[in-house]
Design a protein around this motif. Structure first.
Motif, PDB file in Angstrom:
ATOM      1  N   ARG A  24       5.645  -0.728  -9.648  1.00 17.04           N
ATOM      2  CA  ARG A  24       4.931  -0.627  -8.362  1.00 17.04           C
ATOM      3  C   ARG A  24       5.814  -0.917  -7.159  1.00 17.04           C
ATOM      4  O   ARG A  24       5.538  -0.470  -6.051  1.00 17.04           O
ATOM      5  N   PHE A 301      -8.485   0.462  -0.451  1.00 15.63           N
ATOM      6  CA  PHE A 301      -7.310  -0.304  -0.034  1.00 15.63           C
ATOM      7  C   PHE A 301      -6.683   0.328   1.207  1.00 15.63           C
ATOM      8  O   PHE A 301      -6.585   1.560   1.274  1.00 15.63           O
ATOM      9  N   GLN A 305      -1.456  -1.681   1.227  1.00 19.87           N
ATOM     10  CA  GLN A 305      -1.714  -2.349  -0.056  1.00 19.87           C
ATOM     11  C   GLN A 305      -1.657  -1.381  -1.231  1.00 19.87           C
ATOM     12  O   GLN A 305      -2.276  -1.595  -2.274  1.00 19.87           O
ATOM     13  N   ASP A 308      -0.850  -2.906  -4.627  1.00 23.13           N
ATOM     14  CA  ASP A 308      -1.986  -3.609  -5.221  1.00 23.13           C
ATOM     15  C   ASP A 308      -2.970  -2.608  -5.829  1.00 23.13           C
ATOM     16  O   ASP A 308      -3.546  -2.852  -6.901  1.00 23.13           O
ATOM     17  N   GLU A 311      -1.654  -1.487  -9.079  1.00 24.11           N
ATOM     18  CA  GLU A 311      -1.783  -2.529 -10.106  1.00 24.11           C
ATOM     19  C   GLU A 311      -3.161  -2.465 -10.763  1.00 24.11           C
ATOM     20  O   GLU A 311      -3.289  -2.508 -11.995  1.00 24.11           O
ATOM     21  N   LEU A 312      -4.205  -2.340  -9.934  1.00 27.71           N
ATOM     22  CA  LEU A 312      -5.570  -2.255 -10.450  1.00 27.71           C
ATOM     23  C   LEU A 312      -5.785  -0.951 -11.216  1.00 27.71           C
ATOM     24  O   LEU A 312      -6.402  -0.926 -12.288  1.00 27.71           O
TER      25      LEU A 312
END
Length: 327
Positions: A24, A301, A305, A308, A311-312
């Protein structure tokens, strides 16, 4: 040719890029000039950019899309956008500035969705129903088209048939259960216990907790299985099919082994890759407009972000969809 936003107000845009494949941390938010247009194209001020599993797989250098782009990095990911048309090429007659549009754009080599502005072919875009928020609309095209094409082009699902949909609460899954119900099918879905109520609200007839039950013990004689998980789940699901049933598997990495296993059992299984289709998208938009289909956004988001969000996304277990709010 009209090919730019009003330069007095804005000439640059923020967008996400990566210049090499990886985790990421390769995702960067940078500023660049707003792109110009070629014939047949429109410029969209992006409100929502949908996140899809292909995004993180490609970022890691995996799959066919990564092969398409590996020699043209840095690259802006994102195949799903919704927003407002701000400029059109001189030969475009179907859209005008101000139109609310959505589409699966730049697939697979151009991408460009994770941005404040994106270029799209006019023929890639459908009008967004007034009932649908533009950020949410950005999460619809790729996942909804995958569900639609798998059910109606490949499986040829008909009213009255029984279908099992794996991962029914996920991005593709929550569209697939709604399309299948709208078509008049009897819908069984696998999900975790925490998603049982969500699927019940969508109208699913039976929910199987994949953590505590084996579908091969619970289901038999099915007409269609939509496998959104792949691997052993897909192979095990072959045992739920009726003699004339068909399994459609979406994850490409295990498709060949599932198809081979089906042949060994004298059954039918197919893999598939989604493709942009604005006529299908128009049909889906009509279902949204009529209230028959809803887009569920688990989380939006901001562009900053994006790591992040990935990541999810990569962890799986998202209910419905994730989207970048690019406004």
């Amino acid at each position: 040719m009209e090919n730019a936003v009003d330069q007095s107000t804005q000439s640059s845009m923020r967008h996400v890029i990566y210049d090499h494949f990886g985790e990421r941390d390769v995702l960067q938010v940078v500023s660049s000039e707003i792109p110009g247009l070629e014939n047949g194209q429109v410029l969209i001020r992006v409100h929502g950019a949908g996140l899809n599993p292909i995004d993180w797989k490609t970022r890691k250098g995996l799959g066919f899309a990564a092969r398409q782009i590996e020699d043209s990095l840095p690259w802006t990911p994102g195949y799903d956008v919704a927003g407002e048309v701000v400029a059109v090429a001189g030969d475009v007659t179907t859209l005008v500035p101000g139109d609310r549009v959505m589409g699966m754009i730049g697939f697979p080599a151009r991408g460009g969705g994770y941005a404040q502005f994106a270029v799209a072919g006019a023929d890639e875009l459908a009008i967004v129903p007034e009932e649908l928020d533009l950020v949410a609309a950005g999460a619809l095209p790729l996942a909804a088209l995958t569900a639609w094409q798998a059910l109606f082009e490949v499986a040829k699902l008909e009213s009255g048939q029984k279908i099992l949909i794996h991962a029914g609460a996920g991005g593709v899954g929550h569209f697939a259960v709604q399309f299948a119900l709208e078509r008049g099918a009897h819908v069984i879905a696998t999900a975790s216990a925490s998603n049982r109520d969500f699927l019940a609200e969508l109208g699913v007839h039976e929910v199987i907790d994949y953590r505590s039950s084996d579908v091969a013990d619970e289901c038999y004689g099915l007409d269609v299985v939509l496998d959104l998980v792949g691997g052993e789940t897909g192979k095990r699901s072959l045992h739920t099919l009726g003699e004339h049933g068909v399994l459609v598997t979406i994850p490409t990495v295990t498709a060949d082994e599932i198809i081979s296993a089906a042949e060994g059992l004298g059954l039918r299984a197919h893999g598939m890759t989604v493709r942009p289709d604005v006529f299908h998208l128009d049909e889906i938009a009509e279902l949204v407009e009529d209230g028959d289909v809803k887009v569920h956004i688990e989380r939006a988001f901001p562009l900053d972000q994006v790591a992040d969000a990935h990541e999810l996304l990569e962890a799986g277990h998202v209910r419905g969809k994730l989207v970048l709010d690019c406004r």
